[in-house]
Enzyme design. Structure first.
Site, short mmCIF file in Angstrom:
data_model
loop_
_atom_site.label_atom_id
_atom_site.label_comp_id
_atom_site.label_asym_id
_atom_site.label_seq_id
_atom_site.Cartn_x
_atom_site.Cartn_y
_atom_site.Cartn_z
N TRP A 1 4.06 0.96 -8.09
CA TRP A 1 2.91 1.77 -7.67
C TRP A 1 3.18 3.25 -7.83
O TRP A 1 2.28 4.03 -8.16
CB TRP A 1 2.50 1.43 -6.24
CG TRP A 1 2.02 0.01 -6.11
CD1 TRP A 1 2.57 -0.98 -5.36
CD2 TRP A 1 0.90 -0.58 -6.78
NE1 TRP A 1 1.87 -2.15 -5.52
CE2 TRP A 1 0.83 -1.94 -6.39
CE3 TRP A 1 -0.07 -0.11 -7.67
CZ2 TRP A 1 -0.15 -2.82 -6.85
CZ3 TRP A 1 -1.06 -0.99 -8.14
CH2 TRP A 1 -1.08 -2.32 -7.72
N ASP B 1 1.31 7.44 -0.41
CA ASP B 1 0.59 6.16 -0.49
C ASP B 1 1.14 5.28 0.63
O ASP B 1 2.31 4.89 0.60
CB ASP B 1 0.87 5.55 -1.87
CG ASP B 1 0.24 4.18 -2.06
OD1 ASP B 1 -0.35 3.64 -1.09
OD2 ASP B 1 0.35 3.64 -3.18
N LYS C 1 -4.17 -4.55 2.63
CA LYS C 1 -2.82 -4.98 2.97
C LYS C 1 -2.69 -5.13 4.49
O LYS C 1 -2.28 -6.16 4.98
CB LYS C 1 -1.77 -3.97 2.46
CG LYS C 1 -1.94 -3.57 1.00
CD LYS C 1 -1.44 -4.62 0.03
CE LYS C 1 -1.94 -4.46 -1.39
NZ LYS C 1 -1.58 -3.24 -2.09
C1 PLP Z 1 -1.79 -2.68 -3.56
C2 PLP Z 1 -1.27 -1.31 -3.69
C3 PLP Z 1 -1.92 -0.34 -4.48
C4 PLP Z 1 -3.13 -0.63 -5.31
O1 PLP Z 1 -4.22 -0.84 -4.53
P1 PLP Z 1 -5.64 -1.25 -5.15
O2 PLP Z 1 -6.51 -1.17 -3.95
O3 PLP Z 1 -5.50 -2.63 -5.71
O4 PLP Z 1 -5.99 -0.26 -6.19
C5 PLP Z 1 -1.39 0.93 -4.50
N1 PLP Z 1 -0.28 1.24 -3.80
C6 PLP Z 1 0.38 0.32 -3.05
C7 PLP Z 1 1.59 0.73 -2.30
C8 PLP Z 1 -0.10 -0.97 -2.97
O5 PLP Z 1 0.55 -1.88 -2.22
#
Ligand code: PLP
Length: 363
Positions: free
Chosen positions: A102, A170, A194
């Site tokens: 990511w 993030d 998540k």
């Molecule tokens: C799942 C995830 C993403 C991507 O998220 P989407 O909503 O599918 O675009 C980005 N960063 C992390 C850390 C993730 O776990």
């Protein structure tokens, strides 16, 4: 079939009582005679749902008044572009720390718009650790980190010191998993699927001084934070139902001790699982001590090569048959991964370890 213990990395398990509440309100929300899915986002019935969700994020995360909280669409991945477009203005340059899939994707997207300096990386050891970055200096508009690496199962146990340079993180896979000092960051964001609710909404927490009316030339209206700040997350139709469920999950977190309560619960679960892995001669965790995620626990067996592929498949299949679902590792790294987000219970983790012991004996 009964409900399973769901170890999916995302979308992932939600608290059962939240799902039951949503089900009970499905046809007639709060005496309106409508489902939340069916009502106008501008209606008197909907308005309190979004304002309450925002207030709960602010309270649970201790977000100061000089930050705005937004509910956006486009997932975490759209933030990969929105961040450089809105923050990469003065130097047109940002520093990124490379800690996995990511973080790499975010940096690759930012490179379309600005200069990216990768100031540290853990790629040398298969992203199994978080690099230690001492004070960051330089002409950077921001420093970017992926705080919890969902696929590699690593997590920052410190917050890099970036001085006056805004720190962007993030927190898609660790939001509200334990207390976090928001004031150390300029911008935080998390896709809800998540740890916070269903897919479809992304929570963005942005400091006022980073909200600009003039992002990089050509930035679409929808990718400008100011648009959504001015529209109070209702510039256009927001993901109404997802926000409603997020509000319920936040209520559940509140009832269970807030960020502190979640931290305690998550440490208990993660300690239980890592302790088992560290003392096993059959399994081992892939993330190094000192960098381990509370939320995503990838692990391998003692087997290697083709034998490993076969045993991993067998593990995932037999676990599923035993009511332990979605334990396959990410397609890029293989092996197994147990995602043990807020809604996963200690009981679920104990059931997993019980199964792992049995499987190890038989194989
Ligand atoms: C799942 C995830 C993403 C991507 O998220 P989407 O909503 O599918 O675009 C980005 N960063 C992390 C850390 C993730 O776990």
């Amino acid at each position: 079939m009964d409900r399973v213990y769901n170890f999916s990395a995302g979308p992932s398990c939600l608290p059962e009582e939240v799902l039951k509440e949503c089900a009970a309100e499905m046809l007639n929300y709060n005496g309106t005679g409508q489902s939340v899915m069916e009502m106008s986002h501008r209606s008197a019935a909907y308005k309190p749902i979004i304002t309450d969700a925002e207030a709960k994020v602010r309270k649970l995360m201790n977000v100061p008044d000089n930050y705005k909280i937004l509910f956006l669409q486009g997932g975490g991945s759209t933030q990969f572009a929105m961040i450089p477009l809105n923050l990469g203005l003065k130097f047109k340059k940002a520093a990124y720390i490379r800690t996995g899939v990511w973080a790499k994707k975010a940096a690759a997207e930012a490179k379309k718009f600005i200069t990216v300096d990768e100031i540290a990386s853990s790629e040398d050891k298969g992203f199994s650790y978080i690099p230690r970055v001492e004070k960051v200096t330089g002409d950077y508009d921001y420093v970017y980190i992926c705080f919890n690496n969902t696929i590699m199962g690593t997590h920052y146990e410190y917050i890099p010191d970036t001085g006056d340079i805004p720190l962007v993180a993030d927190i898609s896979s660790c939001i509200l998993s334990e207390p976090l000092d928001v004031t150390k960051f300029g911008l935080l964001y998390a896709g809800a699927q998540k740890n916070l609710g269903p897919a479809g909404v992304t929570v963005v927490i942005i400091r006022d001084d980073l909200i600009t009316e003039t992002p990089l030339p050509g930035t679409p209206t929808m990718l400008t934070y100011k648009t959504h700040v001015d529209g109070e997350s209702m510039y256009n139709t927001p993901p109404c139902y997802a926000i409603y469920v997020v509000g319920k999950v936040l209520g559940w977190i509140e009832k269970n001790g807030g960020a502190e309560g979640m931290g305690k619960r998550n440490h208990e679960k993660a300690d239980y699982l890592y302790n088992y892995l560290d003392n096993s001669s059959f399994y081992h965790a892939t993330a190094q001590k000192g960098s381990r995620s509370l939320m995503n626990v990838p692990f391998l067996t003692k087997y290697t090569g083709e034998e490993a592929d076969a045993i991993n498949k067998k593990f995932v299949k037999e676990a599923a048959a035993a009511g332990l679902a979605n334990l396959g590792g990410h397609r890029l790294v293989g092996g197994m991964r147990a995602s043990i987000y807020n809604a996963m219970t200690l009981e679920g983790v104990k059931k997993l370890v019980e199964f792992m012991e049995k499987f190890a004996k038989e194989n």
